[in-house]
Design a protein around this motif. Sequence first.
Motif, mmCIF file in Angstrom:
data_model
loop_
_atom_site.group_PDB
_atom_site.id
_atom_site.type_symbol
_atom_site.label_atom_id
_atom_site.label_comp_id
_atom_site.label_asym_id
_atom_site.label_seq_id
_atom_site.Cartn_x
_atom_site.Cartn_y
_atom_site.Cartn_z
ATOM 1 N N UNK A 201 -89.974 -66.317 -16.487
ATOM 2 C CA UNK A 201 -90.986 -66.065 -15.464
ATOM 3 C C UNK A 201 -92.058 -65.120 -15.979
ATOM 4 N N UNK A 202 -93.351 -65.472 -15.836
ATOM 5 C CA UNK A 202 -94.404 -64.553 -16.278
ATOM 6 C C UNK A 202 -94.372 -63.243 -15.507
ATOM 7 N N UNK A 203 -93.979 -63.299 -14.250
ATOM 8 C CA UNK A 203 -93.970 -62.072 -13.459
ATOM 9 C C UNK A 203 -92.894 -61.104 -13.941
ATOM 10 N N UNK A 204 -91.827 -61.640 -14.539
ATOM 11 C CA UNK A 204 -90.810 -60.759 -15.110
ATOM 12 C C UNK A 204 -91.418 -59.936 -16.249
ATOM 13 N N UNK A 205 -92.311 -60.554 -17.012
ATOM 14 C CA UNK A 205 -92.978 -59.846 -18.100
ATOM 15 C C UNK A 205 -93.767 -58.662 -17.568
ATOM 16 N N UNK A 206 -94.633 -58.923 -16.587
ATOM 17 C CA UNK A 206 -95.484 -57.859 -16.069
ATOM 18 C C UNK A 206 -94.667 -56.788 -15.365
ATOM 19 N N UNK A 207 -93.632 -57.199 -14.672
ATOM 20 C CA UNK A 207 -92.775 -56.225 -14.004
ATOM 21 C C UNK A 207 -92.082 -55.339 -15.030
ATOM 22 N N UNK A 208 -91.648 -55.914 -16.144
ATOM 23 C CA UNK A 208 -90.988 -55.133 -17.187
ATOM 24 C C UNK A 208 -91.960 -54.146 -17.832
ATOM 25 N N UNK A 209 -93.185 -54.579 -18.095
ATOM 26 C CA UNK A 209 -94.186 -53.684 -18.672
ATOM 27 C C UNK A 209 -94.478 -52.535 -17.716
ATOM 28 N N UNK A 210 -94.629 -52.869 -16.432
ATOM 29 C CA UNK A 210 -94.927 -51.825 -15.442
ATOM 30 C C UNK A 210 -93.794 -50.817 -15.352
ATOM 31 N N UNK A 211 -92.561 -51.313 -15.304
ATOM 32 C CA UNK A 211 -91.417 -50.400 -15.199
ATOM 33 C C UNK A 211 -91.253 -49.575 -16.474
ATOM 34 N N UNK A 212 -91.524 -50.201 -17.618
ATOM 35 C CA UNK A 212 -91.468 -49.480 -18.882
ATOM 36 C C UNK A 212 -92.476 -48.327 -18.880
ATOM 37 N N UNK A 213 -93.699 -48.607 -18.447
ATOM 38 C CA UNK A 213 -94.731 -47.569 -18.393
ATOM 39 C C UNK A 213 -94.359 -46.468 -17.403
ATOM 40 N N UNK A 214 -93.806 -46.853 -16.270
ATOM 41 C CA UNK A 214 -93.420 -45.852 -15.272
ATOM 42 C C UNK A 214 -92.298 -44.955 -15.794
ATOM 43 N N UNK A 215 -91.382 -45.520 -16.592
ATOM 44 C CA UNK A 215 -90.325 -44.700 -17.194
ATOM 45 C C UNK A 215 -90.924 -43.674 -18.154
ATOM 46 N N UNK A 216 -91.885 -44.115 -18.974
ATOM 47 C CA UNK A 216 -92.553 -43.186 -19.883
ATOM 48 C C UNK A 216 -93.228 -42.062 -19.108
ATOM 49 N N UNK A 217 -93.985 -42.441 -18.081
ATOM 50 C CA UNK A 217 -94.747 -41.451 -17.314
ATOM 51 C C UNK A 217 -93.837 -40.500 -16.549
ATOM 52 N N UNK A 218 -92.684 -40.996 -16.115
ATOM 53 C CA UNK A 218 -91.761 -40.168 -15.323
ATOM 54 C C UNK A 218 -91.146 -39.044 -16.140
ATOM 55 N N UNK A 219 -91.222 -39.150 -17.479
ATOM 56 C CA UNK A 219 -90.614 -38.129 -18.328
ATOM 57 C C UNK A 219 -91.585 -37.093 -18.848
ATOM 58 N N UNK A 220 -92.788 -37.028 -18.302
ATOM 59 C CA UNK A 220 -93.788 -36.070 -18.767
ATOM 60 C C UNK A 220 -93.615 -34.708 -18.108
ATOM 61 N N UNK A 221 -94.195 -33.691 -18.733
ATOM 62 C CA UNK A 221 -94.262 -32.358 -18.135
ATOM 63 C C UNK A 221 -92.891 -31.769 -17.833
ATOM 64 N N UNK A 222 -92.735 -31.188 -16.641
ATOM 65 C CA UNK A 222 -91.451 -30.568 -16.280
ATOM 66 C C UNK A 222 -90.292 -31.560 -16.268
ATOM 67 N N UNK A 266 -92.007 -40.544 -29.684
ATOM 68 C CA UNK A 266 -93.282 -41.096 -29.227
ATOM 69 C C UNK A 266 -94.403 -40.054 -29.244
ATOM 70 N N UNK A 267 -95.610 -40.493 -29.569
ATOM 71 C CA UNK A 267 -96.784 -39.628 -29.483
ATOM 72 C C UNK A 267 -97.077 -39.214 -28.040
ATOM 73 N N UNK A 268 -96.631 -40.011 -27.097
ATOM 74 C CA UNK A 268 -96.894 -39.740 -25.675
ATOM 75 C C UNK A 268 -96.333 -38.388 -25.238
ATOM 76 N N UNK A 269 -95.272 -37.940 -25.915
ATOM 77 C CA UNK A 269 -94.642 -36.668 -25.554
ATOM 78 C C UNK A 269 -95.021 -35.549 -26.523
ATOM 79 N N UNK A 270 -96.198 -35.635 -27.114
ATOM 80 C CA UNK A 270 -96.625 -34.653 -28.119
ATOM 81 C C UNK A 270 -96.549 -33.226 -27.598
ATOM 82 N N UNK A 271 -97.193 -32.940 -26.484
ATOM 83 C CA UNK A 271 -97.227 -31.551 -25.988
ATOM 84 C C UNK A 271 -95.833 -31.069 -25.608
ATOM 85 N N UNK A 272 -95.035 -31.951 -25.018
ATOM 86 C CA UNK A 272 -93.674 -31.568 -24.623
ATOM 87 C C UNK A 272 -92.798 -31.290 -25.856
ATOM 88 N N UNK A 273 -92.918 -32.126 -26.876
ATOM 89 C CA UNK A 273 -92.112 -31.941 -28.080
ATOM 90 C C UNK A 273 -92.526 -30.675 -28.832
#
Length: 478
Positions: A201-222, A266-273
């Motif tokens: 399903x194409x929608x499974x692809x987009x849903x997986x990308x969205x959830x993947x991005x949300x997991x990354x973002x949820x681990x920022x900062x505090x 990941x570079x995304x967590x540069x400041x945290x690391x």
Amino acid sequence: MKKTYVTTMPDHIGAFLQASRCFAGLGVNITRVSYNKAVDAHTLFLDAEGTAEQLKAADARLTEIGYLQKNPAEPSVILIEFSLPDVPGGVTAVLELIEKFHFNISYMSSQENNTDFQQFKMGLFVENMDKVSEFLQAAEKLCRVRVVDYNRSEKVFDNSIFYQAFASGLAQTMGLSDRAKNELLVNANLAMQILDEQGLSPYRTFDSIRRFAELLAAGRGPAFVPRVTRHDVTESTQVILIEPPCGSNTAIIKSGGALLFVDCGYAYYRSEMHALFRKLIPDFDTLKKTVLLTHADVDHGGLLQDFDEVLASEKSARCLALEQQGDDGFRERNPLHKPYIRICKALTGYCPPEPRKVTAMWPAAAGRAALEQVGFFSFGDLDFEVYEGAGGHLPGEIVLIDYTHRVAFTGDIYVNLHDMLPEQKQYNRYAPILMTSVDSDPALCALERRAVLQRLGAGKWQIFGGHGAKKEYEVSAG
């Protein structure tokens, strides 16, 4: 020269023919096309190949016929729930109001619920968001109205602006630049096309990308709370293992007054690391910083450019050099993996290190064994034999084994799947979906994994993999 076009195609007969004639007339070859009306009724992706002059002329022609927008507006879909009386013609007044405001309806859903009212949901395509407040005020005079959060809904309610809405939503979540947003849009489509051709399903692809991005973002900062553990190897050598919720482990080998990092996440967590490094190592900023890269995956080398020196195998060094030049790295040469890796790079802000920082320490393996010794490496009182895998996970992958102190660093050839944090397990679900497999050759990687364990001598071992906790492994004598 190749270029990807994201075109806005009119939804009428002959629309693609017109675009095809545009390219053919200029001598430009179309190498890939992707259009799925069920996903997005207007967005057509085209990969084209030609000279710089030909592609420039194609830009002008496509803009002239309206397929490329110079400054495209950000249309939106708002999902509104109208509480309408359950009587004949109950929806008529609302429809007349929608017509008055020139909104298009992209989605409708309603069903009786044994009350005097129906909850009538409509997705409205809105090009001018300034009109929304005025519309809602007028609608509230007719019935009770509730705006539903479109971006958090589980369904796709509009297929005329899906790609732009999808990319814009993630760009806002992740704080992406316009360039990264466009990379995300193009490669989300490429991932969808590859998986769609496999019957997924194409929608499974987009849903997986969205959830993947949300997991990354949820681990920022505090919320960035990696598991940090310390492990004694000798009287003067200790390993600090950092396990973030997303991305690879970072191991810090402290021997005497010297430091060696193994991988860096990941570079995304540069400041945290960096904040964590300073907490763990008070004089971090004044020390020479050297990192050893087990393999050139984006989740293992995101912070390479922050180090003074990068130690790698010959193949990994070559992969980093290709990326620095703007070419495809080894992982991107696999068509199944390319869109996911480019999505990761866009979402996490990955940049390869400068070539002058990278030292190719070990030559490429000469034979075809699953695991082949390519050299040695010493740090502090640790003496490693260095082995290169045959590329089952990724070409250039290495394993370091110290037989005297029974410690091994195995990258992603051998990881501790059983002792992962819940967040790590959740994160690791999405790469196999979007890449079909995290390994370049799963069967070969399985052989390499067995070869690693067969190389270990008798005794109790400490194995530090690329993901998950340290593995304690005992090999019996005889």
